[in-house]
Design a protein around this motif. Structure first.
Motif, mmCIF file in Angstrom:
data_model
loop_
_atom_site.group_PDB
_atom_site.id
_atom_site.type_symbol
_atom_site.label_atom_id
_atom_site.label_comp_id
_atom_site.label_asym_id
_atom_site.label_seq_id
_atom_site.Cartn_x
_atom_site.Cartn_y
_atom_site.Cartn_z
ATOM 1 N N ASP A 216 23.263 34.268 8.426
ATOM 2 C CA ASP A 216 22.379 35.351 7.986
ATOM 3 C C ASP A 216 21.163 35.476 8.902
ATOM 4 O OD1 ASP A 216 23.787 36.184 5.538
ATOM 5 O OD2 ASP A 216 23.310 34.167 4.851
ATOM 6 N N LEU A 217 20.702 34.363 9.464
ATOM 7 C CA LEU A 217 19.606 34.425 10.435
ATOM 8 C C LEU A 217 20.020 35.182 11.682
ATOM 9 C CD1 LEU A 217 17.979 30.857 10.348
ATOM 10 C CD2 LEU A 217 16.920 33.006 9.673
ATOM 11 N N LEU A 218 21.253 34.951 12.121
ATOM 12 C CA LEU A 218 21.742 35.652 13.316
ATOM 13 C C LEU A 218 21.737 37.165 13.117
ATOM 14 C CD1 LEU A 218 24.812 33.403 14.287
ATOM 15 C CD2 LEU A 218 22.555 33.441 15.350
ATOM 16 N N VAL A 219 22.040 37.601 11.908
ATOM 17 C CA VAL A 219 22.080 39.046 11.620
ATOM 18 C C VAL A 219 20.714 39.682 11.868
ATOM 19 C CG1 VAL A 219 22.387 40.736 9.764
ATOM 20 C CG2 VAL A 219 23.977 38.825 9.983
ATOM 21 N N GLU A 220 19.635 38.939 11.642
ATOM 22 C CA GLU A 220 18.293 39.479 11.860
ATOM 23 C C GLU A 220 17.762 39.200 13.263
ATOM 24 O OE1 GLU A 220 15.477 39.026 8.590
ATOM 25 O OE2 GLU A 220 17.040 37.976 7.456
ATOM 26 N N VAL A 221 18.167 38.092 13.849
ATOM 27 C CA VAL A 221 17.619 37.696 15.154
ATOM 28 C C VAL A 221 18.244 38.498 16.293
ATOM 29 C CG1 VAL A 221 17.523 35.797 16.819
ATOM 30 C CG2 VAL A 221 16.984 35.378 14.415
ATOM 31 N N ARG A 245 29.432 40.327 7.986
ATOM 32 C CA ARG A 245 28.022 40.714 8.115
ATOM 33 C C ARG A 245 27.631 40.911 9.573
ATOM 34 N NH1 ARG A 245 22.957 38.660 5.348
ATOM 35 N NH2 ARG A 245 22.444 40.726 6.134
ATOM 36 N N LEU A 246 28.125 40.059 10.455
ATOM 37 C CA LEU A 246 27.823 40.214 11.879
ATOM 38 C C LEU A 246 28.468 41.468 12.445
ATOM 39 C CD1 LEU A 246 28.114 36.494 12.979
ATOM 40 C CD2 LEU A 246 26.061 37.881 13.080
ATOM 41 N N GLU A 247 29.675 41.767 12.004
ATOM 42 C CA GLU A 247 30.331 43.000 12.452
ATOM 43 C C GLU A 247 29.550 44.223 11.975
ATOM 44 O OE1 GLU A 247 32.630 43.514 14.471
ATOM 45 O OE2 GLU A 247 33.952 41.759 14.581
ATOM 46 N N GLU A 248 29.064 44.186 10.734
ATOM 47 C CA GLU A 248 28.267 45.295 10.206
ATOM 48 C C GLU A 248 26.968 45.452 10.981
ATOM 49 O OE1 GLU A 248 27.776 44.210 6.140
ATOM 50 O OE2 GLU A 248 29.723 45.041 5.496
ATOM 51 N N MET A 249 26.328 44.328 11.338
ATOM 52 C CA MET A 249 25.105 44.377 12.141
ATOM 53 C C MET A 249 25.365 45.020 13.494
ATOM 54 S SD MET A 249 23.845 42.556 14.974
ATOM 55 C CE MET A 249 24.678 41.001 14.897
ATOM 56 N N LEU A 255 25.567 47.783 18.947
ATOM 57 C CA LEU A 255 25.507 46.689 19.928
ATOM 58 C C LEU A 255 26.899 46.202 20.343
ATOM 59 C CD1 LEU A 255 22.611 44.563 18.315
ATOM 60 C CD2 LEU A 255 22.449 46.112 20.283
ATOM 61 N N GLN A 256 27.893 47.075 20.245
ATOM 62 C CA GLN A 256 29.256 46.658 20.580
ATOM 63 C C GLN A 256 29.375 46.186 22.020
ATOM 64 O OE1 GLN A 256 28.396 49.411 19.042
ATOM 65 N NE2 GLN A 256 29.712 49.837 17.263
ATOM 66 N N VAL A 259 27.109 42.544 22.119
ATOM 67 C CA VAL A 259 27.453 41.418 21.252
ATOM 68 C C VAL A 259 28.969 41.308 21.210
ATOM 69 C CG1 VAL A 259 27.290 40.398 18.961
ATOM 70 C CG2 VAL A 259 25.373 41.751 19.852
ATOM 71 N N GLU A 260 29.483 40.251 21.813
ATOM 72 C CA GLU A 260 30.932 40.036 21.870
ATOM 73 C C GLU A 260 31.340 39.040 20.787
ATOM 74 O OE1 GLU A 260 34.401 38.566 25.034
ATOM 75 O OE2 GLU A 260 32.288 38.570 25.613
ATOM 76 N N MET A 261 32.250 39.478 19.933
ATOM 77 C CA MET A 261 32.746 38.634 18.841
ATOM 78 C C MET A 261 34.102 38.057 19.248
ATOM 79 S SD MET A 261 30.319 38.956 16.529
ATOM 80 C CE MET A 261 31.103 38.315 15.058
ATOM 81 N N LEU A 262 34.166 36.734 19.418
ATOM 82 C CA LEU A 262 35.391 36.078 19.891
ATOM 83 C C LEU A 262 36.307 35.625 18.768
ATOM 84 C CD1 LEU A 262 33.911 33.810 22.719
ATOM 85 C CD2 LEU A 262 34.896 36.101 22.942
#
Length: 480
Positions: A216-221, A245-249, A255-256, A259-262
């Protein structure tokens, strides 16, 4: 003929390969180093998918995948006495001298330690996590830990903070608890031959995406750092319930491309992900040690981490920037890390990690704990209970003749069971008595002499098998 092993150690935990995590790595690397020191090491864990039965891993490490399925969070359902027959068989079959349990959340670990003490074996416990004192889950876990550790020989924690936490939760005497940190395989985690360009600064996150790891911190940072620094991108490896939540952020802030989601990253690929970055970000809300920080530092990455648990003990001040678990403070810490990034030398950092952390050193220190455990008194439950009764008779003046010092150690252990609570203490004593009776029943049904002992097998330079106890050389090891 091979030399007999110095010690025969059974590692027990619900957490082991093919699952990946800090506990799994700790058990594997510690076992490999103990094997190289001449000890015999056997691992007991639950089944993973179709992986059941006996398997052999690198270096001849023998693993029993007992046929129980995980119940929740990779732990088995607590069946207490149901594990006694197979634990007894493994202990007798492998001629075990020390039982080493790992992780407070592992039900298989607690049950094996209880059965081992009932049968008079030496037991050691390693705590890898921190727990609180106020929430419902922690209260129940601490009660179980009090019972499970009431009669162990020695305990190990991975940081000084973890040691304090374990002593407070379990009531163990501090002299029985040792601090032995985790380590890192520096031969596996080394910097890239060519350092990535600093024109684009890459911040790497590899973690389970759960609340405890600070997802949850990552979602804001992440959005705030991307707003302040157009040349910063993030690589996020890991999976979990907070992945959504990170995908929604990422969608919300467009930020696609930054921010790379592995997704889940196998441990064999962690190094290849780390070497693409400059900064490693750890946002955990609670952490006893954090091996991921060691792996990142060994790869030459500057670390930004929350100041929680045992994290401040892990790295020197010039290799890590610490922050409170608050979004604004973490953003400031990342800003500071970016400013000092030009002064970081990955190769120098890697060489320092070689000197600071070594699994060989961890294994040698663990040997000392095993030696201390072997020197503890060796009495089975019936002998201890008989002395408890004598002490109680002394207290009520029914039998004042025996010396009080004759039974003081046993009485203290008895008091540790009873001190678990007005009702829980008596319940735990009954659990131990029933465990002892069940063990004696098993001995009547199947005497120890009827359990076939397993021959010792040692791999030699991956070319053949050196065996003892009459096993023929053509008998091959079943590799994974």
């Amino acid at each position: 003929m091979a030399e007999p092993p110095k010690l025969r150690v059974l590692m027990v935990s619900d957490f082991f390969f093919p699952n990946f995590g800090g506990v799994e790595n700790h058990i594997y690397y510690l076992s490999q180093c103990l094997l190289k020191l001449g000890h015999k090491v056997v691992v007991m864990t639950h089944a993973y998918g179709n992986r059941t039965g006996v398997r052999y891993m690198t270096g001849g490490l023998k693993v029993y995948y007992v046929p129980w399925r995980p119940f929740v969070m990779q732990t088995t359902f607590p069946i207490v006495y149901g594990t006694l027959p197979i634990v007894r068989t493994i202990l007798r079959r492998e001629k075990i001298t020390v039982v080493h349990g790992h992780q407070a959340f592992s039900t298989l670990c607690h049950e094996a330690l209880m059965h081992a003490r009932t049968m008079g074996y030496k037991v050691v416990f390693t705590d890898h996590s921190l727990y609180g004192f106020s929430d419902v889950g922690s209260i129940h876990m601490n009660k179980v830990l009090q019972f499970s550790l009431a009669d162990i020989d020695q305990a190990i924690c991975v940081s000084h903070t973890s040691k304090e936490n374990t002593v407070l939760r379990s009531g163990l005497p501090p002299a029985k608890v040792f601090m032995i940190p985790n380590a890192v395989d520096t031969a596996m985690f080394k910097p890239a031959s060519l350092r990535p360009s600093t024109d684009i600064i890459t911040i790497v996150v590899i973690s389970r995406l759960v609340y405890r790891k600070g997802a949850d911190l990552l979602v804001e940072v992440i959005p705030e750092v991307c707003r302040l620094y157009p040349n910063v991108r993030f690589v996020v490896g890991g999976d979990g319930p907070k992945h959504v939540r990170l995908e929604e952020m990422r969608e919300k802030h467009s930020l696609q491309d930054r921010v790379e989601m592995l997704g889940a990253v196998p441990h064999s690929r962690v190094r290849s992900v780390l070497v693409t970055g400059h900064i490693f970000l750890n946002s955990s809300l609670t952490e006893a040690f954090c091996i991921a920080i060691l792996e990142a530092a060994s790869c030459g990455l500057l670390t930004v981490s929350t100041r929680v648990g045992g994290v401040p003990e892990v790295l020197p001040d010039d290799m890590v920037v610490l922050a409170e678990p608050d979004p604004d403070d973490m953003v400031r810490a990342i800003e500071k890390a970016i400013s000092i990034l030009p002064s970081i030398n990955p190769e120098e950092m890697h060489n320092r990690m070689k000197k600071l952390y070594s699994w060989q050193d961890v294994a040698k220190r663990t040997e000392i704990v095993y030696d201390r455990a072997l020197k503890c008194s060796n009495r089975n439950l019936l002998e201890r209970l008989s002395r408890y009764i004598i002490f109680l008779l002394i207290l009520i003046n029914l039998n004042p003749t025996p010396s009080i010092f004759f039974v003081i150690d046993e009485y203290l252990i008895f008091c540790r069971f009873l001190s678990c609570g007005a009702w829980a203490g008596k319940l735990f004593c009954m659990v131990m008595i029933l465990d002892y009776l069940f063990w004696r029943l098993l001995q009547l049904l199947q005497p120890d002499e009827d359990i076939e002992e397993s021959p010792d097998i040692r791999l030699c330079h991956h070319r053949g098998i050196e065996v003892s106890d009459g096993l023929k050389e053509e008998d091959k090891v079943r590799n994974e």
